[in-house]
Motif scaffolding. Sequence first.
Motif, short mmCIF file in Angstrom:
data_model
loop_
_atom_site.label_atom_id
_atom_site.label_comp_id
_atom_site.label_asym_id
_atom_site.label_seq_id
_atom_site.Cartn_x
_atom_site.Cartn_y
_atom_site.Cartn_z
N GLU A 49 0.86 -1.18 0.00
CA GLU A 49 0.00 0.00 0.00
C GLU A 49 0.90 1.22 0.00
O GLU A 49 1.74 1.38 0.88
CB GLU A 49 -0.90 0.07 1.23
N TRP B 245 1.10 4.82 0.92
CA TRP B 245 0.36 5.32 2.06
C TRP B 245 0.96 6.64 2.57
O TRP B 245 2.14 6.91 2.36
CB TRP B 245 0.46 4.22 3.12
N THR C 48 0.45 9.44 6.18
CA THR C 48 -0.22 9.75 7.45
C THR C 48 -1.36 10.73 7.25
O THR C 48 -2.35 10.69 7.97
CB THR C 48 0.77 10.34 8.46
N CYS D 56 -6.51 6.65 2.74
CA CYS D 56 -5.73 5.58 3.36
C CYS D 56 -6.35 5.20 4.70
O CYS D 56 -6.45 4.01 5.03
CB CYS D 56 -4.28 6.02 3.58
N LYS D 57 -6.77 6.19 5.46
CA LYS D 57 -7.42 5.94 6.75
C LYS D 57 -8.71 5.15 6.55
O LYS D 57 -9.00 4.20 7.29
CB LYS D 57 -7.69 7.27 7.46
N GLU E 177 -8.03 1.49 5.77
CA GLU E 177 -7.36 0.76 6.84
C GLU E 177 -8.15 -0.44 7.38
O GLU E 177 -7.57 -1.52 7.55
CB GLU E 177 -7.02 1.73 7.97
N LYS F 140 -6.59 -4.18 7.43
CA LYS F 140 -6.38 -4.90 8.69
C LYS F 140 -7.13 -6.22 8.69
O LYS F 140 -6.62 -7.24 9.17
CB LYS F 140 -6.80 -4.03 9.87
N ALA G 39 3.23 -1.44 4.10
CA ALA G 39 2.83 -0.07 3.76
C ALA G 39 4.10 0.69 3.40
O ALA G 39 5.11 0.59 4.11
CB ALA G 39 2.12 0.59 4.93
N HIS H 166 -1.84 5.34 16.04
CA HIS H 166 -2.64 4.53 15.11
C HIS H 166 -1.78 3.38 14.59
O HIS H 166 -1.33 3.40 13.44
CB HIS H 166 -3.12 5.38 13.94
N MET I 71 -0.24 -0.04 13.03
CA MET I 71 -0.57 -0.91 11.90
C MET I 71 -0.05 -2.30 12.24
O MET I 71 0.99 -2.44 12.88
CB MET I 71 0.13 -0.41 10.63
N SER J 149 -3.11 5.59 -1.22
CA SER J 149 -4.17 4.57 -1.17
C SER J 149 -4.03 3.60 -2.35
O SER J 149 -4.92 2.80 -2.59
CB SER J 149 -5.59 5.15 -1.13
N ASP K 147 -10.95 4.06 -1.40
CA ASP K 147 -11.27 3.43 -0.12
C ASP K 147 -12.25 2.27 -0.24
O ASP K 147 -12.56 1.63 0.76
CB ASP K 147 -11.80 4.47 0.87
#
Length: 164
Positions: free
Chosen positions: A58, A60, A62, A67-68, A71, A75, A89, A108, A110, A132, A150
């Motif tokens: 990915e 990516w 912050t 991307c958020k 997630e 996951k 990532a 946060h 990963m 993303s 997303d």
Amino acid sequence: MRYLWLAGLVLAAGIAPLQGQDVGLAVGTKAPVVAVVDLDGKLVDLGQYIGRQPVVLEFWATWCPVCKALEPSLKAAHARWGRTVRFVAIGVGVNQSPASIKRHLAQHPMPFPVLFDASGAAVRAYEAPTTSYIVVVNKAGTVTYTGTGDEQDIAAALRKITVD
């Protein structure tokens, strides 16, 4: 760049762009082997994974809201396939640093490694059009899926190349 004219045509026609449809690096090509660094500055050769096991990359950042949003599905895919598929990532080198990524991950976390593409070598090699951007590579080292956004179905991409 080659996709900009197509994106303009699709948007002008009022057609929703397809997710996960050969964006960036062409599906069916050999995945490039490039080096990036970990968050402590140690060189990491992606060749230690590519061609040895399936890999999900990915691209990516912050600061990337898409991307958020992506997630949870990453996951979930990692929870299901993380023992047989390598998830990585790759933090793009735009408006972030290893230190800012570490601060972000403290809040946060990963479940898989986050590396840093300081020089942009991975972004260029994988023709990453945006953050993303997901690339799925099979065990033989061939790109089997690319996509952005997303709403990517990472599980479907992994079901095609793995045996549960």
